[in-house]
Design a protein around this motif. Structure first.
Motif, PDB file in Angstrom:
ATOM      1  N   ARG A  96       0.834  -1.203   0.000  1.00  0.00           N
ATOM      2  CA  ARG A  96       0.000   0.000   0.000  1.00  0.00           C
ATOM      3  C   ARG A  96       0.872   1.258   0.000  1.00  0.00           C
ATOM      4  NH1 ARG A  96      -3.313  -1.589   3.690  1.00  0.00           N
ATOM      5  NH2 ARG A  96      -2.107  -0.775   5.408  1.00  0.00           N
ATOM      6  N   SER A  97       1.867   1.306   0.896  1.00  0.00           N
ATOM      7  CA  SER A  97       2.642   2.543   1.063  1.00  0.00           C
ATOM      8  C   SER A  97       3.702   2.740  -0.016  1.00  0.00           C
ATOM      9  CB  SER A  97       3.289   2.585   2.447  1.00  0.00           C
ATOM     10  OG  SER A  97       4.228   1.537   2.594  1.00  0.00           O
ATOM     11  N   ASP A  98       4.396   1.690  -0.417  1.00  0.00           N
ATOM     12  CA  ASP A  98       5.510   1.839  -1.351  1.00  0.00           C
ATOM     13  C   ASP A  98       5.121   1.641  -2.819  1.00  0.00           C
ATOM     14  OD1 ASP A  98       6.772   1.955   1.098  1.00  0.00           O
ATOM     15  OD2 ASP A  98       8.346   0.521   0.591  1.00  0.00           O
ATOM     16  N   PHE A  99       4.037   0.893  -3.053  1.00  0.00           N
ATOM     17  CA  PHE A  99       3.655   0.590  -4.428  1.00  0.00           C
ATOM     18  C   PHE A  99       2.271   1.117  -4.805  1.00  0.00           C
ATOM     19  CE2 PHE A  99       6.843  -2.526  -3.268  1.00  0.00           C
ATOM     20  CZ  PHE A  99       7.733  -2.390  -4.317  1.00  0.00           C
ATOM     21  N   GLY A 100       1.602   1.777  -3.868  1.00  0.00           N
ATOM     22  CA  GLY A 100       0.316   2.409  -4.159  1.00  0.00           C
ATOM     23  C   GLY A 100      -0.820   1.445  -4.436  1.00  0.00           C
ATOM     24  N   ILE A 101      -0.686   0.203  -4.001  1.00  0.00           N
ATOM     25  CA  ILE A 101      -1.753  -0.776  -4.250  1.00  0.00           C
ATOM     26  C   ILE A 101      -2.931  -0.473  -3.337  1.00  0.00           C
ATOM     27  CG2 ILE A 101      -2.391  -3.216  -4.041  1.00  0.00           C
ATOM     28  CD1 ILE A 101       0.293  -3.913  -5.182  1.00  0.00           C
ATOM     29  N   ARG A 102      -4.089  -0.372  -3.942  1.00  0.00           N
ATOM     30  CA  ARG A 102      -5.329  -0.103  -3.207  1.00  0.00           C
ATOM     31  C   ARG A 102      -6.332  -1.238  -3.369  1.00  0.00           C
ATOM     32  NH1 ARG A 102      -2.334   2.734  -1.182  1.00  0.00           N
ATOM     33  NH2 ARG A 102      -2.177   4.982  -1.164  1.00  0.00           N
ATOM     34  N   ASP A 103      -6.020  -2.216  -4.196  1.00  0.00           N
ATOM     35  CA  ASP A 103      -6.916  -3.349  -4.438  1.00  0.00           C
ATOM     36  C   ASP A 103      -7.107  -4.116  -3.129  1.00  0.00           C
ATOM     37  OD1 ASP A 103      -7.654  -6.158  -5.004  1.00  0.00           O
ATOM     38  OD2 ASP A 103      -7.520  -5.550  -7.106  1.00  0.00           O
ATOM     39  N   LYS A 104      -8.324  -4.045  -2.608  1.00  0.00           N
ATOM     40  CA  LYS A 104      -8.646  -4.640  -1.311  1.00  0.00           C
ATOM     41  C   LYS A 104      -8.349  -6.137  -1.287  1.00  0.00           C
ATOM     42  CE  LYS A 104     -12.736  -5.464   1.544  1.00  0.00           C
ATOM     43  NZ  LYS A 104     -12.669  -6.907   1.303  1.00  0.00           N
ATOM     44  N   ASP A 105      -8.628  -6.824  -2.380  1.00  0.00           N
ATOM     45  CA  ASP A 105      -8.412  -8.270  -2.409  1.00  0.00           C
ATOM     46  C   ASP A 105      -6.925  -8.624  -2.375  1.00  0.00           C
ATOM     47  OD1 ASP A 105     -11.129  -8.713  -2.390  1.00  0.00           O
ATOM     48  OD2 ASP A 105     -11.261  -9.240  -4.508  1.00  0.00           O
ATOM     49  N   ILE A 106      -6.105  -7.892  -3.105  1.00  0.00           N
ATOM     50  CA  ILE A 106      -4.660  -8.156  -3.062  1.00  0.00           C
ATOM     51  C   ILE A 106      -4.140  -7.930  -1.652  1.00  0.00           C
ATOM     52  CG2 ILE A 106      -2.376  -7.374  -3.830  1.00  0.00           C
ATOM     53  CD1 ILE A 106      -3.642  -6.777  -6.576  1.00  0.00           C
ATOM     54  N   LEU A 107      -4.511  -6.812  -1.054  1.00  0.00           N
ATOM     55  CA  LEU A 107      -4.028  -6.496   0.296  1.00  0.00           C
ATOM     56  C   LEU A 107      -4.529  -7.511   1.318  1.00  0.00           C
ATOM     57  CD1 LEU A 107      -4.466  -2.618   0.174  1.00  0.00           C
ATOM     58  CD2 LEU A 107      -2.337  -3.925  -0.110  1.00  0.00           C
ATOM     59  N   ASP A 108      -5.800  -7.914   1.207  1.00  0.00           N
ATOM     60  CA  ASP A 108      -6.387  -8.907   2.107  1.00  0.00           C
ATOM     61  C   ASP A 108      -5.679 -10.251   1.947  1.00  0.00           C
ATOM     62  OD1 ASP A 108      -8.373  -9.832   4.011  1.00  0.00           O
ATOM     63  OD2 ASP A 108      -9.512 -10.674   2.340  1.00  0.00           O
ATOM     64  N   ALA A 109      -5.437 -10.650   0.704  1.00  0.00           N
ATOM     65  CA  ALA A 109      -4.784 -11.929   0.434  1.00  0.00           C
ATOM     66  C   ALA A 109      -3.387 -11.962   1.040  1.00  0.00           C
ATOM     67  CB  ALA A 109      -4.719 -12.176  -1.078  1.00  0.00           C
ATOM     68  N   VAL A 110      -2.607 -10.932   0.791  1.00  0.00           N
ATOM     69  CA  VAL A 110      -1.230 -10.896   1.289  1.00  0.00           C
ATOM     70  C   VAL A 110      -1.217 -10.829   2.814  1.00  0.00           C
ATOM     71  CG1 VAL A 110       0.897  -9.518   1.338  1.00  0.00           C
ATOM     72  CG2 VAL A 110      -0.260  -9.957  -0.842  1.00  0.00           C
ATOM     73  N   ALA A 111      -2.047  -9.979   3.382  1.00  0.00           N
ATOM     74  CA  ALA A 111      -2.066  -9.826   4.840  1.00  0.00           C
ATOM     75  C   ALA A 111      -2.456 -11.110   5.557  1.00  0.00           C
ATOM     76  CB  ALA A 111      -3.033  -8.699   5.231  1.00  0.00           C
ATOM     77  N   ASN A 112      -3.299 -11.924   4.945  1.00  0.00           N
ATOM     78  CA  ASN A 112      -3.862 -13.097   5.629  1.00  0.00           C
ATOM     79  C   ASN A 112      -3.382 -14.436   5.095  1.00  0.00           C
ATOM     80  OD1 ASN A 112      -5.836 -11.853   7.586  1.00  0.00           O
ATOM     81  ND2 ASN A 112      -6.400 -10.838   5.676  1.00  0.00           N
ATOM     82  N   HIS A 113      -2.315 -14.457   4.313  1.00  0.00           N
ATOM     83  CA  HIS A 113      -1.888 -15.726   3.706  1.00  0.00           C
ATOM     84  C   HIS A 113      -1.303 -16.711   4.711  1.00  0.00           C
ATOM     85  CE1 HIS A 113       2.249 -14.035   3.600  1.00  0.00           C
ATOM     86  NE2 HIS A 113       2.614 -15.311   3.576  1.00  0.00           N
ATOM     87  N   THR A 114      -0.894 -16.252   5.865  1.00  0.00           N
ATOM     88  CA  THR A 114      -0.272 -17.154   6.841  1.00  0.00           C
ATOM     89  C   THR A 114      -1.305 -17.993   7.568  1.00  0.00           C
ATOM     90  OG1 THR A 114       1.511 -15.556   7.150  1.00  0.00           O
ATOM     91  CG2 THR A 114       1.287 -17.274   8.822  1.00  0.00           C
TER      92      THR A 114
END
Length: 192
Positions: A96-114
């Motif tokens: 979000r901060s370094d690459f400007g990604i705002r896609d909720k699904d991408i952020l949700d997927a990465v944050a919760n993959h563990t």
């Protein structure tokens, strides 16, 4: 544009990860693309989530904690005990901060993959599964992957999450409560 963004994140990952971890991330990205194709999701989103999921895996715990805390969510007890488990949440902050990604699904997927989590988006299910079944994993034979990918997406996620819980039990460890809750939701038909 998506391919440019992917290449920027890929180079960032290459610079921050060991060779083995970077190769794993590339295989996860490839597996996520195949799964997105199979389940009708955006392949570019799968590719980005796959290459980015571990970008904070090999940074010091204090940096992981600092980054992950920026998402404003409380830490699970297991995350407090082993801060490295916060690497997905930290990676989502970096995206979000370094690459400007705002896609909720991408952020949700990465944050919760563990751990996964109840209500996880479909891309999150794909990333969770892809991370555990990419071809470099010892149990991940062609037959194993074909069997999993013949299931519904929720069914594949349930199967992999249950395998993960069993693996932890055999190691004398306990699964994170959030994973157990997710498995219960999936078992009850939530998303299957």
């Amino acid at each position: 544009m998506e391919s440019e963004l992917f290449e920027k994140i890929r180079e960032f990952a290459r610079g921050r990860l060991s060779g083995g971890r970077f190769a794993h991330s590339e295989r996860v990205a490839d597996t996520a693309v195949l799964m997105c194709r199979r389940y009708g999701l955006d392949e570019d989103a799968g590719r980005i989530a796959g290459i980015a999921h571990d970008i904070c895996k090999e940074i010091p715990d204090d940096e992981i904690i600092s980054l992950a805390s920026m998402d404003g969510l409380p830490f699970e007890e297991v995350e407090k005990a082993k801060p490295g488990l916060l690497h997905g949440r930290a990676a989502a902050v970096v995206l979000r901060s370094d690459f400007g990604i705002r896609d909720k699904d991408i952020l949700d997927a990465v944050a919760n993959h563990t751990f996964g989590r109840p209500g996880l988006c479909d891309l999150g299910k794909i990333l969770f599964v892809a991370d555990k079944i990419e071809p470099g994993r010892p149990q991940s034979t062609d037959e194993y992957r074909e069997n999993l990918l013949s299931m519904s997406l929720a069914g594949a996620a349930l199967s992999v999450a249950e395998e993960n819980i069993d693996y932890l039990k055999k190691k004398g460890k306990v699964a994170a409560p959030i994973t157990v809750s997710w498995v219960a939701q999936l078992r009850s038909g939530g998303g299957i």
